[in-house]
Design a protein around this motif. Sequence first.
Motif, PDB file in Angstrom:
ATOM      1  N   ASP A   1     -22.249   7.902  49.715  1.00 20.38           N
ATOM      2  CA  ASP A   1     -22.253   7.822  51.173  1.00 20.38           C
ATOM      3  C   ASP A   1     -23.652   7.514  51.694  1.00 20.38           C
ATOM      4  O   ASP A   1     -23.831   6.718  52.622  1.00 20.38           O
TER       5      ASP A   1
ATOM      6  N   SER B   1     -15.548   8.724  51.245  1.00 16.92           N
ATOM      7  CA  SER B   1     -15.319   8.698  49.801  1.00 16.92           C
ATOM      8  C   SER B   1     -15.053  10.103  49.285  1.00 16.92           C
ATOM      9  O   SER B   1     -15.286  11.093  49.990  1.00 16.92           O
TER      10      SER B   1
ATOM     11  N   CYS C   1     -20.097  13.269  45.597  1.00 14.96           N
ATOM     12  CA  CYS C   1     -20.021  11.870  46.035  1.00 14.96           C
ATOM     13  C   CYS C   1     -21.011  11.540  47.149  1.00 14.96           C
ATOM     14  O   CYS C   1     -21.063  10.389  47.611  1.00 14.96           O
TER      15      CYS C   1
ATOM     16  N   ASN D   1     -13.136   2.735  51.297  1.00 19.11           N
ATOM     17  CA  ASN D   1     -13.750   3.731  50.440  1.00 19.11           C
ATOM     18  C   ASN D   1     -15.232   3.374  50.290  1.00 19.11           C
ATOM     19  O   ASN D   1     -15.575   2.258  49.910  1.00 19.11           O
ATOM     20  N   THR D   2     -16.101   4.318  50.597  1.00 15.15           N
ATOM     21  CA  THR D   2     -17.538   4.047  50.562  1.00 15.15           C
ATOM     22  C   THR D   2     -17.982   3.508  49.207  1.00 15.15           C
ATOM     23  O   THR D   2     -18.886   2.650  49.141  1.00 15.15           O
ATOM     24  N   CYS D   3     -17.356   3.978  48.142  1.00 14.84           N
ATOM     25  CA  CYS D   3     -17.725   3.514  46.802  1.00 14.84           C
ATOM     26  C   CYS D   3     -17.303   2.071  46.561  1.00 14.84           C
ATOM     27  O   CYS D   3     -17.803   1.416  45.643  1.00 14.84           O
TER      28      CYS D   3
ATOM     29  N   TRP E   1     -12.296  11.246  51.626  1.00 16.46           N
ATOM     30  CA  TRP E   1     -11.461  10.050  51.709  1.00 16.46           C
ATOM     31  C   TRP E   1     -10.186  10.300  52.513  1.00 16.46           C
ATOM     32  O   TRP E   1      -9.781   9.472  53.332  1.00 16.46           O
TER      33      TRP E   1
END
Length: 330
Positions: free
Chosen positions: A258, A200, A254, A227-229, A204
């Motif tokens: 994670d 992310s 961010c 995407n981790t989000c 990313w």
Amino acid sequence: MEIKQEVRQVIEKVLKEKEAAGGIKNVVWIAAGGSNGGFFPAQYFMDRESKTLRSQSFTSNEFVYAAPAFAGENTLAVICSMRGTKETCVAAKIAKELGAATIGLYVQESDLTDTCDYNIQYESIAIDESRTERVNSSIGVNIAMNLVELTEGYAGYEDAMAAFDIVDDIYRKAVEYAEPLARKWAEQNKNEKTIYVMGSGPAWGSAYIFSICNIEEMLQIDSPTINTCEFFHGPFEVLDKNTSVFLLVSEGRCRPADERAVKFLNTYGGDKVYILDAKELGINRIKDSVSEYFNHILFSPVLNNVYMRQLSYATKNDYNTRRYMWKVEY
């Protein structure tokens, strides 16, 4: 000449050239494939630090087919291609026709370098001897930082320039650290048909390149990028004890996203969940004021030159082979 000086001189010339037209108000980052992913950290920096400049990243053919209305004489177009990818060269010509100032990043001279107003040669990430501060993603971030510094002022500028002086040493030590870990990971995953890659924010671009260029292009293994989000908004439903997941944990704002994913993966995933943390790679040698902008610059060469290569050796699949690229009409 040091790359820092070269970049600054080019940006100073571009800004001087555009003074009479009202200055640079927009920047577009144009490339394809890994070069496109290599511009993600520059775009991330612009999104977080620039208050007045509009910045947008385009894959080459999107710019060819649907250039934005704002692209014109107040635009700087930064265009990257190692050897002169056809659609990237066409995109450069369109940017120039629209009146943009153009900077080409290249390894080998091509139509791109013939077209662009200014050119900066970079060193390939895939060559072990390449200096990390001179690869395309580093130069892209350097351009972004100088552009903001010279137009608006950037409080972290000196810290960032100091980071470029040590980033290659950090990378060399990260390679030594990661090689035994990568061998073990590759052995565990050599028979996998699908390897999910997650990241992310500032990481990313590295996750994206690892998926589409390293695992899919070079090794012909399916590799969706998540995407981790966004993980908890659908993709986590594919996770079980046998799912192969490679998660990049970034340093910076961010990181909590994670870490949330790490907790879930460790609870519901299995032995094929792999976590690579930027802190393990030495990113904290860079000052906190700018360290998040160097996640990609450390992650990507480690992923390409350590993890991808070890998976290639484990699968006995030469990473220089291709099924279609450079072999058929496309």
